[in-house]
Design a protein around this motif. Structure first.
Motif, mmCIF file in Angstrom:
data_model
loop_
_atom_site.group_PDB
_atom_site.id
_atom_site.type_symbol
_atom_site.label_atom_id
_atom_site.label_comp_id
_atom_site.label_asym_id
_atom_site.label_seq_id
_atom_site.Cartn_x
_atom_site.Cartn_y
_atom_site.Cartn_z
ATOM 1 N N ASP A 1 5.790 -6.260 -51.312
ATOM 2 C CA ASP A 1 5.726 -7.896 -51.485
ATOM 3 C C ASP A 1 6.010 -8.194 -49.907
ATOM 4 O O ASP A 1 5.462 -9.120 -49.395
ATOM 5 N N ALA A 2 7.024 -7.749 -49.293
ATOM 6 C CA ALA A 2 7.500 -7.870 -48.255
ATOM 7 C C ALA A 2 6.213 -7.575 -46.992
ATOM 8 O O ALA A 2 6.096 -8.398 -46.408
ATOM 9 N N ILE A 3 5.736 -6.460 -47.321
ATOM 10 C CA ILE A 3 4.710 -6.120 -46.220
ATOM 11 C C ILE A 3 3.378 -7.057 -46.808
ATOM 12 O O ILE A 3 2.828 -7.437 -45.437
ATOM 13 N N ASN A 4 3.073 -7.115 -47.727
ATOM 14 C CA ASN A 4 1.956 -8.133 -48.148
ATOM 15 C C ASN A 4 2.313 -9.610 -47.319
ATOM 16 O O ASN A 4 1.507 -10.406 -46.755
ATOM 17 N N ASN A 5 3.375 -10.057 -47.560
ATOM 18 C CA ASN A 5 3.766 -11.564 -47.201
ATOM 19 C C ASN A 5 4.083 -11.631 -45.465
ATOM 20 O O ASN A 5 3.861 -12.710 -45.082
ATOM 21 N N SER A 6 4.420 -10.561 -45.053
ATOM 22 C CA SER A 6 5.200 -10.870 -43.665
ATOM 23 C C SER A 6 4.182 -9.906 -42.343
ATOM 24 O O SER A 6 4.307 -10.198 -41.434
ATOM 25 N N MET A 7 3.199 -9.174 -43.088
ATOM 26 C CA MET A 7 2.679 -8.094 -41.894
ATOM 27 C C MET A 7 1.134 -8.085 -42.309
ATOM 28 O O MET A 7 0.539 -7.805 -41.198
ATOM 29 N N PHE A 8 0.505 -8.145 -43.563
ATOM 30 C CA PHE A 8 -0.748 -7.716 -43.663
ATOM 31 C C PHE A 8 -1.541 -8.572 -42.953
ATOM 32 O O PHE A 8 -2.599 -7.876 -42.245
ATOM 33 N N THR A 9 -1.458 -9.815 -43.213
ATOM 34 C CA THR A 9 -2.488 -10.552 -42.231
ATOM 35 C C THR A 9 -2.439 -10.557 -40.804
ATOM 36 O O THR A 9 -3.336 -10.826 -39.923
ATOM 37 N N SER A 10 -1.295 -10.105 -40.088
ATOM 38 C CA SER A 10 -1.325 -9.743 -38.688
ATOM 39 C C SER A 10 -1.816 -8.417 -38.119
ATOM 40 O O SER A 10 -2.021 -8.248 -37.157
ATOM 41 N N LYS A 11 -1.646 -7.398 -39.191
ATOM 42 C CA LYS A 11 -1.964 -6.105 -38.918
ATOM 43 C C LYS A 11 -3.352 -5.737 -39.250
ATOM 44 O O LYS A 11 -3.834 -4.758 -38.692
ATOM 45 N N VAL A 12 -3.900 -6.492 -40.388
ATOM 46 C CA VAL A 12 -5.339 -6.167 -40.703
ATOM 47 C C VAL A 12 -6.129 -7.343 -40.450
ATOM 48 O O VAL A 12 -6.127 -8.252 -41.286
ATOM 49 N N LYS A 13 -6.764 -7.522 -39.358
ATOM 50 C CA LYS A 13 -7.292 -8.389 -38.888
ATOM 51 C C LYS A 13 -8.835 -8.306 -38.772
ATOM 52 O O LYS A 13 -9.236 -7.560 -37.821
ATOM 53 N N PHE A 14 -9.799 -9.417 -39.267
ATOM 54 C CA PHE A 14 -11.138 -9.231 -39.223
ATOM 55 C C PHE A 14 -11.388 -10.090 -37.660
ATOM 56 O O PHE A 14 -10.807 -10.995 -37.697
ATOM 57 N N PRO A 15 -12.194 -9.424 -36.782
ATOM 58 C CA PRO A 15 -12.665 -10.315 -35.556
ATOM 59 C C PRO A 15 -13.246 -11.736 -35.947
ATOM 60 O O PRO A 15 -14.040 -11.975 -36.351
ATOM 61 N N MET A 16 -12.355 -12.876 -35.283
ATOM 62 C CA MET A 16 -12.934 -14.203 -35.734
ATOM 63 C C MET A 16 -13.197 -14.826 -34.643
ATOM 64 O O MET A 16 -14.410 -15.507 -34.421
ATOM 65 N N THR A 17 -12.549 -14.656 -33.270
ATOM 66 C CA THR A 17 -13.045 -15.319 -32.220
ATOM 67 C C THR A 17 -14.114 -14.514 -31.408
ATOM 68 O O THR A 17 -14.112 -13.429 -31.567
ATOM 69 N N GLN A 18 -14.554 -15.341 -30.359
ATOM 70 C CA GLN A 18 -15.394 -14.660 -29.269
ATOM 71 C C GLN A 18 -14.829 -13.412 -28.616
ATOM 72 O O GLN A 18 -15.564 -12.455 -28.665
ATOM 73 N N LEU A 19 -13.646 -13.531 -28.408
ATOM 74 C CA LEU A 19 -13.030 -12.657 -27.625
ATOM 75 C C LEU A 19 -12.699 -11.426 -28.471
ATOM 76 O O LEU A 19 -12.916 -10.255 -27.950
ATOM 77 N N GLU A 20 -12.417 -11.559 -29.741
ATOM 78 C CA GLU A 20 -12.266 -10.428 -30.609
ATOM 79 C C GLU A 20 -13.245 -10.032 -31.077
ATOM 80 O O GLU A 20 -13.474 -8.608 -30.981
ATOM 81 N N CYS A 21 -14.607 -10.571 -31.207
ATOM 82 C CA CYS A 21 -15.738 -9.935 -31.549
ATOM 83 C C CYS A 21 -16.074 -9.163 -30.307
ATOM 84 O O CYS A 21 -16.689 -7.775 -30.732
ATOM 85 N N GLN A 22 -15.957 -9.381 -28.814
ATOM 86 C CA GLN A 22 -16.541 -8.858 -27.884
ATOM 87 C C GLN A 22 -15.723 -7.444 -28.009
ATOM 88 O O GLN A 22 -16.277 -6.518 -27.536
ATOM 89 N N ALA A 23 -14.396 -7.688 -27.905
ATOM 90 C CA ALA A 23 -13.429 -6.349 -27.894
ATOM 91 C C ALA A 23 -14.086 -5.246 -29.135
ATOM 92 O O ALA A 23 -14.074 -4.149 -28.597
ATOM 93 N N ALA A 24 -14.314 -5.715 -30.182
ATOM 94 C CA ALA A 24 -14.807 -5.032 -31.325
ATOM 95 C C ALA A 24 -16.193 -4.448 -31.011
ATOM 96 O O ALA A 24 -16.456 -3.256 -31.107
#
Length: 263
Positions: free
Chosen positions: A15-38
């Motif tokens: 629960d701690a990993i899901n609540n505090s780490m999951f969304t920051s460590k498993v990230k789908f490219p959303m912004t233009q910069l993130e997509c370009q890096a991917a």
């Protein structure tokens, strides 16, 4: 320690990993910069596809205990109870997206149709970004933002070379499943998650998070960088049906392979 204490610890840590780490460590490219890096990561991979690729997608089964509710929905085509987990990764086996919410009887394409990642890709396309897509196998539908292989193409043709390049480029997702289940044995077929589907999904998320933490921010330096011209992929016909647009995008990609032999 007693079994009760161990179980309580597993729940708390998961629960701690899901609540505090999951969304920051498993990230789908959303912004233009993130997509370009991917895109740059995929373009520099040992087996690149074409400029615009940001991830490889597939599903894998994670065995679970037969649930009390809707038990038949969890029996997969192999005959055992599971969750069908959708994952998207980059060439470094870094996970960009995990969807561990669907029972084993659900087909890959069904899960994709309800995926938040698909909504992101569709919205990006509809706002004018026509050169960003994922690559998947024939279990997925061809869409302007998702390229899939063509069936039974003769060897030596541009369509065959397109298939060959796509299959090589999506190989990391297959390798990811092997690495993930080899590291986190609770996800392997030889083990069974003895939890209800909801918590089993959170265990999958936790393992995915720790996998990315283990990778850190590492990238691989590749030689022979290949970047194809993105302009050949563009389409300005926003009024056409997505299936028609997808076929045109695919045809333009295939044209790239007319005079390119994949080695």
């Amino acid at each position: 320690m007693s079994q009760t204490s161990i179980s309580r610890c597993i729940h708390r840590v998961t629960d701690a990993i899901n609540n505090s780490m999951f969304t920051s460590k498993v990230k789908f490219p959303m912004t233009q910069l993130e997509c370009q890096a991917a895109k740059e990561i995929f373009a520099s991979a040992p087996s690149p596809f074409v400029a615009g690729t940001i991830g490889a997608i597939d599903c894998t089964h994670v065995a679970i205990l037969a649930p009390k509710n809707n038990e038949s929905n969890y029996v997969n085509h192999h005959g055992y109870h599971s969750m069908n987990v959708q994952m998207i990764c980059d060439p470094n086996l870094k996970m960009l997206n995990v969807n561990a919410k669907f029972p084993g009887a659900r087909h890959d394409s069904f899960i994709w149709s309800f995926s938040a990642a698909r909504r992101v890709m569709q919205r990006s396309f509809e706002t004018g970004n026509h050169n960003t897509f994922l690559i998947g196998d024939s279990g997925y539908p061809l869409e302007p933002w998702l390229m899939t292989p063509l069936p039974n193409e003769p060897e030596g043709t541009s369509k065959f070379r397109y298939n060959e390049a796509l299959c090589k480029a999506r190989n990391p997702i297959e390798r990811l499943f092997g690495v993930l289940k080899g590291t986190w044995r609770c996800l392997s077929r030889q083990r069974v998650l003895l939890y209800d589907p909801g918590f089993a999904g959170r265990v999958v998320n936790a393992c995915a998070t720790l996998h990315n933490v283990r990778l850190g921010d590492q990238t691989t330096d590749f030689d022979d960088r290949v970047v194809y011209d993105p302009e050949i992929l563009s389409t300005n016909d926003d009024s056409a049906a997505p299936s028609s647009v997808a076929k045109r995008v695919q045809q333009r990609i295939i044209a790239i392979f007319l005079n390119i032999r994949i080695t």
